[in-house]
Design an enzyme around this catalytic site. Structure first.
Site, mmCIF file in Angstrom:
data_model
loop_
_atom_site.group_PDB
_atom_site.id
_atom_site.type_symbol
_atom_site.label_atom_id
_atom_site.label_comp_id
_atom_site.label_asym_id
_atom_site.label_seq_id
_atom_site.Cartn_x
_atom_site.Cartn_y
_atom_site.Cartn_z
ATOM 1 N N TYR A 122 -145.006 29.849 44.386
ATOM 2 C CA TYR A 122 -146.012 28.822 44.106
ATOM 3 C C TYR A 122 -145.303 27.592 43.566
ATOM 4 O O TYR A 122 -144.523 27.671 42.609
ATOM 5 C CB TYR A 122 -147.015 29.392 43.097
ATOM 6 C CG TYR A 122 -148.165 28.474 42.705
ATOM 7 C CD1 TYR A 122 -148.548 27.395 43.490
ATOM 8 C CD2 TYR A 122 -148.899 28.729 41.558
ATOM 9 C CE1 TYR A 122 -149.612 26.587 43.130
ATOM 10 C CE2 TYR A 122 -149.979 27.928 41.189
ATOM 11 C CZ TYR A 122 -150.325 26.855 41.978
ATOM 12 O OH TYR A 122 -151.379 26.052 41.625
ATOM 13 N N CYS A 123 -145.563 26.421 44.186
ATOM 14 C CA CYS A 123 -145.013 25.141 43.735
ATOM 15 C C CYS A 123 -143.487 25.203 43.688
ATOM 16 O O CYS A 123 -142.841 25.571 44.663
ATOM 17 C CB CYS A 123 -145.623 24.762 42.383
ATOM 18 S SG CYS A 123 -145.221 23.099 41.813
ATOM 19 N N ILE A 124 -142.880 24.902 42.545
ATOM 20 C CA ILE A 124 -141.423 24.904 42.423
ATOM 21 C C ILE A 124 -140.859 26.314 42.580
ATOM 22 O O ILE A 124 -139.701 26.498 42.966
ATOM 23 C CB ILE A 124 -141.008 24.270 41.078
ATOM 24 C CG1 ILE A 124 -139.520 23.969 41.037
ATOM 25 C CG2 ILE A 124 -141.396 25.148 39.915
ATOM 26 C CD1 ILE A 124 -139.098 23.239 39.782
#
Length: 527
Positions: free
Chosen positions: A261-263
């Site tokens: 998720y995301c980074i």
């Protein structure tokens, strides 16, 4: 300027003409029902902004001046796109800060409350302001209303492994049988993992367990100055690689499905590319939620990622040994300043209210620090130089990184209104990976687009065409189909097909990795 003045006079005359008609009982003759023709603006929700000619004139002057100012950079053809974006961002910050709703005497709601309370709301607001000045930050949420393990992060599970960077949580099964291939979830190390396990009604963890998956999640440690030398390869070694070893030993599965998720998705990308170069096939199917691989388009975050800004961040990290979570929080708050800054200024200081008890705002304020070495490497090689998409430009784990070697079946989600990872930037994974990629566009933004369980609002888009892959995000969207509701069932259907047959659940931990304590563990509690 002439056009601006004409619009200003026209708006003023129309407002006072309508006011005169209402006073004379001729309101039905007005072509306007008192509402501005502009799109609704939550700042001007009070009825006085539409019915009182003085307030309405003030609002229209502000909005016209704001529009005029924001258009000025577009008129300068000598600016490059990056400089234009930077100027527009700072102009928007200035315009938002100049709103008449931010002053007591020009905020009708605050004035009404001050009169009704005999000035008590003004006194309470001043008290709130002094408390925040002493604390050195704007209060956005009631910090006592929530806590992981009390009313957040409630999905039952055990911490089955801990190293200096992660705690690994295994969730307890709720079905008689589970898929053979377990699922590892990597959240961003700049936030606490429980965004994916907030309240039971919107917990992705709970939903996945209920669908018959054996779910593990990485809970990142909140680093301090003693961890200054932790680098990006340490995040790979101590994060997804160590977790996958533990998971395979506990479950007996030779492979693990994984979601970033995301980074956390960017870290997963680097890990998969390094493993592909070595021929290591421990990870089966991979999922990416609002994650970037190509950093050529990063939305409004680009204004914080020029060379002077990066130099400042690196100097701060050299002094402390880490990047304070408040620095990142301030940056993301500025991206939505009306919702996350100025709305709280009005609520706390002008209205004299306590900060709201809102779980998402609590999570947003519960950030983590970042180690100097890892974060400096990350910023330089992604936002500044965009090296990840250049085959052979980066070497990790003694291997030259080439995203084209990643051939796992992949599921990727971008969010329509994401101001951190624009959906068309998240779509680029379909061009960079060497395997089959199913891309889905969710409605809403970076958080609400992902935390969108079945039964709620929202929509999503998929492309089922068997034709050649789309050559641009615009082409992809033109041939995509819209579906109402949550994309979670679509993902779990895709994931189920890549998770093997079902059988009895594995034990919670093992002889080698016995449970250490109940979820949510200790690292998530660190401030």
């Amino acid at each position: 300027m002439v056009d601006f003045n004409q619009d200003l006079w026209r708006s003023g005359l129309q407002i006072w003409q309508e006011a005169g008609q209402r006073w004379l009982g001729l309101a039905g003759l007005s072509s306007d029902d008192g509402q501005s023709a502009r799109s609704p603006d939550k700042r001007f929700a009070a009825p006085e902004w539409h019915t009182n000619p003085a307030y309405r004139t003030l609002k229209e002057v502000y909005l016209l001046a704001s529009d005029w100012l924001l258009k000025q950079s577009d008129a300068d053809n000598d600016l490059d796109e990056a400089e234009r974006q930077r100027i527009n961002f700072h102009l928007r910050q200035f315009v938002d800060a100049m709103s008449p709703t931010l002053m007591l005497m020009s905020n009708p709601t605050a004035l009404h409350k001050a009169i009704e309370t005999g000035g008590a709301s003004v006194v309470a607001g001043a008290r709130n302001l002094m408390t925040d000045i002493k604390a050195g930050r704007l209060s956005m949420v009631d910090a006592e209303a929530f806590a992981p393990g009390r009313n957040l992060a409630l999905t039952p599970g055990k911490v089955v492994y801990r190293n200096r960077l992660i705690e690994l949580i295994q969730y307890a099964p709720t079905t008689e049988e589970v898929h053979k291939t377990p699922l590892l979830i990597l959240g961003p190390w700049i936030n606490k993992y429980y965004i994916l396990d907030m309240q039971p009604k919107n917990s992705m963890m709970r939903y996945l367990v209920e669908q018959g998956f054996t779910v593990f999640v990485v809970s990142w440690k909140n680093p301090d100055a003693s961890m200054d030398d932790i680098g990006i390869e340490d995040y790979m070694d101590l994060g997804p690689l160590a977790a996958s070893d533990v998971i395979r030993e506990i479950t007996g599965s030779p492979t693990v499905n994984v979601m970033g998720y995301c980074i956390g998705g960017t870290l997963l990308t680097m890990t998969l590319a390094a493993l592909a170069a070595k021929g290591d096939k421990r990870f089966n199917a991979a999922s990416f939620m609002v994650s970037l691989q190509d950093f050529s388009r990063v939305g409004d975050t680009a204004v914080f990622m020029d060379e002077p800004a990066i130099d400042l961040i690196e100097r701060q990290m050299m002094e402390r040994g880490y990047l304070d979570s408040r620095e990142m929080s301030n940056m993301f708050n500025l991206l939505r300043s009306n919702d996350l800054i100025w709305a709280n200024v009005v609520n706390n200081y002008l209205l004299g209210n306590k900060p709201p008890a809102f779980d998402l705002l609590y999570w947003n304020s519960d950030g983590t620090r970042m180690t100097r070495a890892a974060h400096s490497w990350y910023l330089r090689n992604t936002y500044v130089e965009n090296n990840l998409i250049e085959p052979g430009k980066i070497t990790l784990k003694d291997e030259a990184i080439d995203l084209g070697r990643i051939r796992q079946d992949t599921y990727a989600v971008g969010a329509e209104k994401d101001h951190i990872v624009p959906w068309d930037a998240a779509w680029r994974v379909t061009q960079l990976f060497g395997g089959d990629v199913r891309f889905v566009r969710a409605s809403s933004g970076h958080i609400a687009g992902i935390i969108n369980p079945p039964g709620g609002k929202g929509a999503y888009w998929t492309r089922e065409s068997s034709d050649a892959a789309a050559s641009s995000p615009e082409q992809w969207l033109q041939s995509a189909s819209r579906h109402e509701g949550s994309w979670w069932p679509d993902w779990t259907l895709w994931l189920s097909a890549r998770s093997g047959r079902k059988s009895a659940p594995p034990p919670m931990g093992s002889a080698k990795y016995p449970p250490l304590l109940d979820a949510p563990g200790t690292y998530v509690m660190e401030r």
